[in-house]
Each structure stands twice: as C-alpha cells, then as structure tokens.
Motif scaffolding. Structure first.
Motif, PDB file in Angstrom:
ATOM      1  N   SER A  95      -2.586 -19.504  16.284  1.00 25.47           N
ATOM      2  CA  SER A  95      -3.770 -18.966  15.626  1.00 25.47           C
ATOM      3  C   SER A  95      -4.887 -20.002  15.586  1.00 25.47           C
ATOM      4  O   SER A  95      -6.058 -19.684  15.820  1.00 25.47           O
ATOM      5  N   TRP A 105      -6.097 -14.059  11.759  1.00 21.78           N
ATOM      6  CA  TRP A 105      -5.211 -13.566  12.811  1.00 21.78           C
ATOM      7  C   TRP A 105      -4.994 -12.055  12.756  1.00 21.78           C
ATOM      8  O   TRP A 105      -5.059 -11.381  13.797  1.00 21.78           O
ATOM      9  N   TRP A 109      -5.348  -9.657  16.116  1.00 20.26           N
ATOM     10  CA  TRP A 109      -4.060  -9.449  16.772  1.00 20.26           C
ATOM     11  C   TRP A 109      -3.886  -7.976  17.140  1.00 20.26           C
ATOM     12  O   TRP A 109      -4.046  -7.092  16.320  1.00 20.26           O
ATOM     13  N   HIS A 119       5.841  -7.526  17.470  1.00 18.07           N
ATOM     14  CA  HIS A 119       5.405  -8.331  16.339  1.00 18.07           C
ATOM     15  C   HIS A 119       5.960  -9.757  16.400  1.00 18.07           C
ATOM     16  O   HIS A 119       5.526 -10.610  15.634  1.00 18.07           O
ATOM     17  N   ILE A 127      -0.079 -15.135  25.995  1.00 15.19           N
ATOM     18  CA  ILE A 127      -0.997 -14.504  25.047  1.00 15.19           C
ATOM     19  C   ILE A 127      -2.402 -14.556  25.632  1.00 15.19           C
ATOM     20  O   ILE A 127      -2.863 -15.618  26.066  1.00 15.19           O
ATOM     21  N   SER A 139      -3.480 -10.468  22.348  1.00 11.41           N
ATOM     22  CA  SER A 139      -2.228  -9.728  22.484  1.00 11.41           C
ATOM     23  C   SER A 139      -1.329 -10.424  23.499  1.00 11.41           C
ATOM     24  O   SER A 139      -1.768 -11.295  24.261  1.00 11.41           O
ATOM     25  N   TYR A 298       2.432 -13.050   8.993  1.00 13.00           N
ATOM     26  CA  TYR A 298       1.127 -13.392   9.540  1.00 13.00           C
ATOM     27  C   TYR A 298       0.335 -14.246   8.553  1.00 13.00           C
ATOM     28  O   TYR A 298       0.320 -13.952   7.354  1.00 13.00           O
TER      29      TYR A 298
END
Length: 400
Positions: A95, A105, A109, A119, A127, A139, A298
């Motif tokens: 992040s 984030w 995301w 997840h 990424i 993503s 997260y």
C-alpha cells in the motif's frame, strides 16, 4: 542727554498714492484685522475612515468563472504501474508503495473476480495500477510464472496467468509483520480489572517455599477447564489511568514466566516451565492465547473521529519508534477495529517564555502512523508503522 525731536517720515509720492487708493477701497479701517473663521478639526478616527465613493453609471465587475480544482492524486509520483509481490512483503508495504496515504487502500483496491481468493495476496502475484475515468484502481492481474532473459537487451519477459495461483492460504502475506508483534502473542501487557478478578492465582508451591523457579510445582486456584494447558504467570503492576477521563483502564501485567497444567482441581497443580523473575504467592495466571491472530485485514481510516492517547509501550521502553507495540486509551467501545490507522502527534513541549515568568505549551506535531491489530473493550493494541521523530507515552492519536 539727547534732545527730543519730532520724528518725520518722508514717503515717496508713489507709495503715498498707493496707500490712499487701498484706504479708499476698504470699508474698514486699515488697523482692523479680520479673523479667519474657526474650522473644527475632525476626530482622529475620521482622519483614517474612507468614505464610499459612488460612481454614476458603474456596472458591477463580472464574476470570475468557477473552475474545478483538480483533486490531488493519491498515487505516489513516478510509481511503476506493476509490482511483483515478494516473500516477506506486507500489505502495508504494498500500500505504501502505491499510495501516499496507505490507509486509502480500500478506496483503490479492486477485487478481480477471475482470481481465486481475490482478497488474499501471495508472493509472486502481479499487482497492477490502472486508471478508470481518471480514478486509480489497483488489482491482481495474475502471477509471475515464467521469466525469460533476452541476451541482447537484458530485459525480462513476464508471462502472466490470470488464475494460476495455487498457493496455500497459510502463505498469504500479512497486513503487518508478524515478527513485530511476537511479544504480544506471548503474553498480555494490560490486565483489565474484570479479567484480573476472575484469573486463578498461586496459593503455594511444593515445599512451601517463598519463591518458585523453573521446574517448581505450584498450586493454583481455581483451574477447572481441561482445554487450557498453558498459562502466562504475571503480576499486577501499576495502574493505567485514562489521561483524558481519569478513569481506571487496567493494570500493568508484569511478565514473570509460564506454566503448564498437570492436574485439574481447586487448587490445581502446574509446573513452572520458564521463569524470568521470582514467582511469588498471589501471582496471577492468564491463559496463553491459543487462537491465531488474524492479520489479513485492510489498512483503513476509522469510521468515526478518534482522539486518544498512548498510555503504554511494550517491553517497558521510554521512547517509541517503528514497530513498537503501543497501548491506547480507546477500544471497541470507541469504534476502533483491527486495521484502523491513526496519526500520532507528538505532544507539544512546555518552554519558558522569554518575556516573563510563565510557561508556554508548543503546538503538537505530526510524528508517525500506527495501525490497530487487536482492540479490546476499553483499550487497543497498535503497531507503530512509521515514526517521523521520537515518540513517547502520552502522545496523541487521531483519525487521519
């Protein structure tokens, strides 16, 4: 003596004529002097007051057209649009790699429906940063499964597979480094009064010695739950008082050692497996946390405004830096959850005024970031993720 003589003034004919003409034109005697009219001086405030000036046939200036102020991008400048996850990475690392504010984030995301367990992030995942309607989106686009070096340019070709991940769940990266909270996983730092009142305590040991050490058999009452075999031995330390409300939050848990259950009962029999300090009668036993702490959450901002204080730091250090565990005077009842990120503000110092015998408190300064990883009802445990300067107990924490 000088004799008196009559003073005679001889005037020239031209001057004498001029005087006769002036006397004739005036209705007042020459000797009468007309006084100038007295004008009242304006008050001091009238000297500086600007009176409005009206302009005839003046048209108002047209208003400037409203312009949309572009929003500052949350993405770090110059960041590559792709990143391959490495072993040892955390979600906070990733992040921070993409975002100026890592707690944003969840806003960027994007879950890829073609990826199994979207997840979770694994080492080797690729990424990608993309833009949709001017907004950033991050993503997983696949996994790095093959790299072929090209001799001519030394470039690397990466072949992506959108759904080829077959990693075990245990290998998914954590949000924060588990090694940094290992001390917390071994023992508690604060005992809430309700927990302390219900905890079993040492009544004696085999041989009725004053001090128990490693290998000693101790008698504890009461332990009637056979499912818990391992305990931390702690001693009630100093009180932790909420600096804002002056209410009791709990007691310091002084770590003494660990024990293993041998026999249930009231009292029960245990054996001391480790002893860091002398173990005495009246010391308390707290079950070792058996369940694995879930670190797959997260980083995000709290749902409500939080204003709290740091009331303790693990390992009893005076100064706080990156990856130190701290305890806050806010908990679940205040809306804190695992993954919430808070700003740390250094308390302003008190200095002497150079113009008198009084003291002045300086303003607070933003000094770091922490993430909550385990909230309790009244207190929370957080890990300092970034420290811009030296931190200390009683520094302030706020929602970012």
């Amino acid at each position: 003596m000088i004799p008196n003589k009559r003073l005679r003034i001889h005037l020239s004919p031209i001057l004498a004529g001029s005087l006769l003409i002036l006397a004739a034109c005036s209705n007042k005697p020459i000797n009468d002097v007309e006084k100038a009219p007295v004008v009242n001086s304006p008050a001091p405030e009238e000297l500086v007051r600007n009176e409005p000036v009206e302009i005839e046939n003046s048209e108002p200036m047209p208003a400037a057209p409203e312009q949309d102020v572009p929003m500052a991008s949350p993405i770090n400048d110059g960041v590559p649009d792709r990143y391959v996850v490495k072993k040892g990475d955390t979600l906070w690392d990733i992040s921070s790699h993409f975002l100026k504010d890592p707690w944003l984030w969840p806003e960027v995301w994007h879950v890829n429906p073609k990826i199994r367990n979207p997840h979770l992030i694994y080492p080797g995942d690729v990424i990608a940063l993309t833009w949709q309607d001017g907004k950033p989106s991050i993503s997983i686009v696949g996994a790095e499964v093959e790299s072929i070096p090209l001799p001519a340019t030394n470039l690397v070709t990466v072949k992506l597979s959108p759904s080829a991940r077959e990693e075990k769940l245990s290998r998914a990266i954590d949000t924060i480094p588990k090694s940094a909270i290992a001390a917390f996983l071994r023992r508690p730092f604060i005992l809430e009064p309700s927990v302390l009142d219900k905890s079993p305590y040492i009544v004696s040991n085999y041989g009725d010695y004053i001090i128990s050490g490693r290998g000693a058999r101790i008698y504890v009452r009461p332990i009637l739950d056979a499912s818990i075999l391992h305990y931390n031995i702690v001693r009630k330390g100093r009180k932790y008082i909420d600096p804002d409300t002056n209410k009791l939050l709990g007691y310091e848990a002084i770590n003494l050692g660990s024990a293993r259950l041998l026999k249930l009962g009231d009292p029960a029999t245990l054996v001391v497996e480790t002893a860091y300090k002398e173990i005495l009668k009246g010391d308390v036993l707290v079950p070792v946390q058996s369940e694995e702490l879930d670190l797959n959450f997260y980083p995000r901002a709290p749902d409500r405004d939080i204003a709290g204080r740091i009331i303790s730091v693990a390992e009893g250090v005076d100064r706080i830096g990156q990856y130190n565990i701290v305890v806050l005077n806010k908990g679940i009842s205040d809306g804190l959850k695992a993954g919430h990120v808070l700003e740390i503000h250094q308390a302003g110092k008190i200095v002497k005024s150079p113009r008198g015998r009084f003291r002045i408190r300086l303003p607070e300064e933003r000094a770091g970031l922490l993430m909550i990883f385990k909230p309790d009802e009244k207190v929370s445990y957080g890990l300092v993720m970034e420290a811009f300067s030296e931190l200390a107990v009683h520094d302030y924490v706020y929602s970012p």
